[in-house]
Design a protein around this motif. Structure first.
Motif, short mmCIF file in Angstrom:
data_model
loop_
_atom_site.label_atom_id
_atom_site.label_comp_id
_atom_site.label_asym_id
_atom_site.label_seq_id
_atom_site.Cartn_x
_atom_site.Cartn_y
_atom_site.Cartn_z
N GLY A 249 1.65 0.93 3.21
CA GLY A 249 2.98 1.34 3.65
C GLY A 249 3.01 2.70 4.32
O GLY A 249 3.77 2.90 5.27
N GLN A 250 2.18 3.63 3.85
CA GLN A 250 2.23 4.98 4.42
C GLN A 250 1.29 5.17 5.60
O GLN A 250 1.43 6.15 6.34
CB GLN A 250 1.93 6.03 3.34
CG GLN A 250 0.49 6.06 2.85
CD GLN A 250 0.14 7.35 2.12
OE1 GLN A 250 0.27 8.45 2.68
NE2 GLN A 250 -0.27 7.23 0.87
N ILE A 251 0.35 4.25 5.80
CA ILE A 251 -0.72 4.55 6.75
C ILE A 251 -0.73 3.64 7.98
O ILE A 251 -1.37 3.97 8.99
CB ILE A 251 -2.09 4.47 6.02
CG1 ILE A 251 -3.09 5.42 6.64
CG2 ILE A 251 -2.65 3.05 5.99
CD1 ILE A 251 -4.33 5.63 5.81
N SER A 252 -0.02 2.53 7.94
CA SER A 252 -0.13 1.54 9.03
C SER A 252 0.31 2.10 10.38
O SER A 252 -0.30 1.81 11.41
CB SER A 252 0.67 0.28 8.68
OG SER A 252 2.01 0.61 8.40
N GLY A 253 1.36 2.93 10.40
CA GLY A 253 1.82 3.50 11.67
C GLY A 253 0.80 4.43 12.28
O GLY A 253 0.57 4.40 13.51
N THR A 254 0.16 5.26 11.46
CA THR A 254 -0.87 6.18 11.95
C THR A 254 -2.04 5.43 12.53
O THR A 254 -2.56 5.79 13.60
CB THR A 254 -1.35 7.09 10.80
OG1 THR A 254 -0.25 7.82 10.29
CG2 THR A 254 -2.43 8.04 11.28
#
Length: 369
Positions: A249-254
């Motif tokens: 959830g916290q890393i997919s955009g990066t």
């Protein structure tokens, strides 16, 4: 303008293996016109042990780029991204810069990074807790390097260790010096895996030692296991789907943003959870060690206990000095030598203590002679 190749990246991306090869093959690098400056880590690197490389020489006030140079230290990935450190380095050395940055698929990296922290930094947390609490400062730092390359005009090569690890040294040499040089290099100089991961059972032992003894225990457990049994395979790591979702959830955009700037083969993957899901029938409270693993652990723990325990004669030394202080006296040379010898046994790797103990022994020998 001298060329500078800077090898950086995430932990557990083959750095120790690369540094081991580099420390052994300085003459081969000279054929490519590059120096790999001498560093105190070379002795361990040449043995195939875990090292930090020579990269921090870049901060040495006396260091200068007098020729085309290669520096290697994965930690520079973070250090140079902070407080203007990269700008200062470029301003000071004005190099023709090529940064080779190794990354890794997300959960492969996080599992390995957790294992490394258990192995070397005294981390007492289990894998599930580590993933649930993880706050990304690794993948989110890659855009800094992408932007810095654009701003300063240096070459940036982003390589995915997960896709390259089967021939990591040759991949590194190809990236730095080209196919012809890499094909002529003898990469078999690194005979065994360097800095292997611990097995699940080894990890459980190290976790318990971390809980009660802290990171000092790494020299009794993980370091001897890794160095003496380098070919043991780690096996599969498992964790909960909730921990997986917390990271994703916290890393997919990066990851999606970074992959826009990475060659197709080196794009970073967020692996499917099925790769790490526990088997239904797998027991979670039983660990198995081989005889060789037990031998390494027990032998090193026993040696540590023997070296640190006090004997009757040691008690006599401490008693006599304590009683002397009680009476307002001052230790004589023999008592000072005995006390320093006890300190040397308690901290055998302490440079100052070893030096003073040797001085006392020499002085005492002359006095008695």
């Amino acid at each position: 303008m001298s060329k500078l190749i800077l090898h950086i990246g995430h932990r557990k991306t083959g750095s120790s293996a690369i540094q081991s090869w580099l420390a052994v093959n300085g003459a081969k690098l000279n054929e490519a016109g590059f120096a790999y400056p001498e560093h105190g880590s070379f002795g361990e690197a040449q043995k195939g042990h875990v090292t930090q490389g020579n990269g921090r020489l870049i901060f040495d006030p006396g260091f200068a780029l007098k020729t085309d140079t290669l520096l290697s230290n994965e930690g520079l990935f973070m250090t140079l991204s902070q407080d203007g450190a990269l700008d200062d380095m470029i301003s000071r050395h004005a190099p023709d810069l090529h940064v080779v940055l190794y990354t890794r698929n997300v959960f492969e990296y996080l599992v390995s990074s957790w294992g490394q922290k258990v192995k070397t930094a005294g981390l007492p947390d289990d894998l599930d807790s580590y993933l649930r609490d993880y706050k990304d400062d690794h993948y989110s730092t890659i855009p800094f390097w992408i932007n810095a390359a654009s701003t300063h005009g240096f070459k940036l090569s982003i390589r995915n260790y997960s896709a390259r690890k089967s021939d990591i040294i040759r991949d590194f040499l190809t990236t730095c010096f080209g196919l012809e040089f890499a094909a002529s290099a003898n990469v078999s100089d690194v005979r065994s895996p360097v800095n292997r991961s611990l097995t699940e059972a080894e990890t459980q032992v190290q976790l318990l030692f971390n809980r009660y003894m802290g990171k000092r225990s790494r020299r009794l457990i993980s370091y001897p296991l890794v160095h003496e049994l380098p070919d043991v395979r780690a096996g599969k790591a498992v964790f909960s789907e909730a921990a997986y979702d917390a990271v994703r959830g916290q890393i997919s955009g990066t990851i999606a943003e970074v992959n826009k700037f990475v060659a197709e083969k080196d794009r970073i993957e967020i692996e499917p959870y099925e790769k790490y899901a526990p088997a239904d029938a797998a027991p979670n409270n039983i660990v198995t060690l081989t005889h060789d693993q037990l031998d390494v652990i027990i032998r090193n723990v026993c040696a540590h206990m023997a070296n640190r325990s006090l004997g009757v004669e040691d008690a006599d030394v401490l008693r006599d000095v304590a009683m002397m202080f009680e009476k307002g006296g001052t230790p004589d040379l023999a008592q000072a030598a005995d006390l320093m010898a006890l300190a040397e046994r308690a901290r055998p790797n302490g440079g100052f203590i070893r030096k003073k103990a040797a001085q006392f022994r020499t002085m005492l020998g002359r006095y008695r002679g």
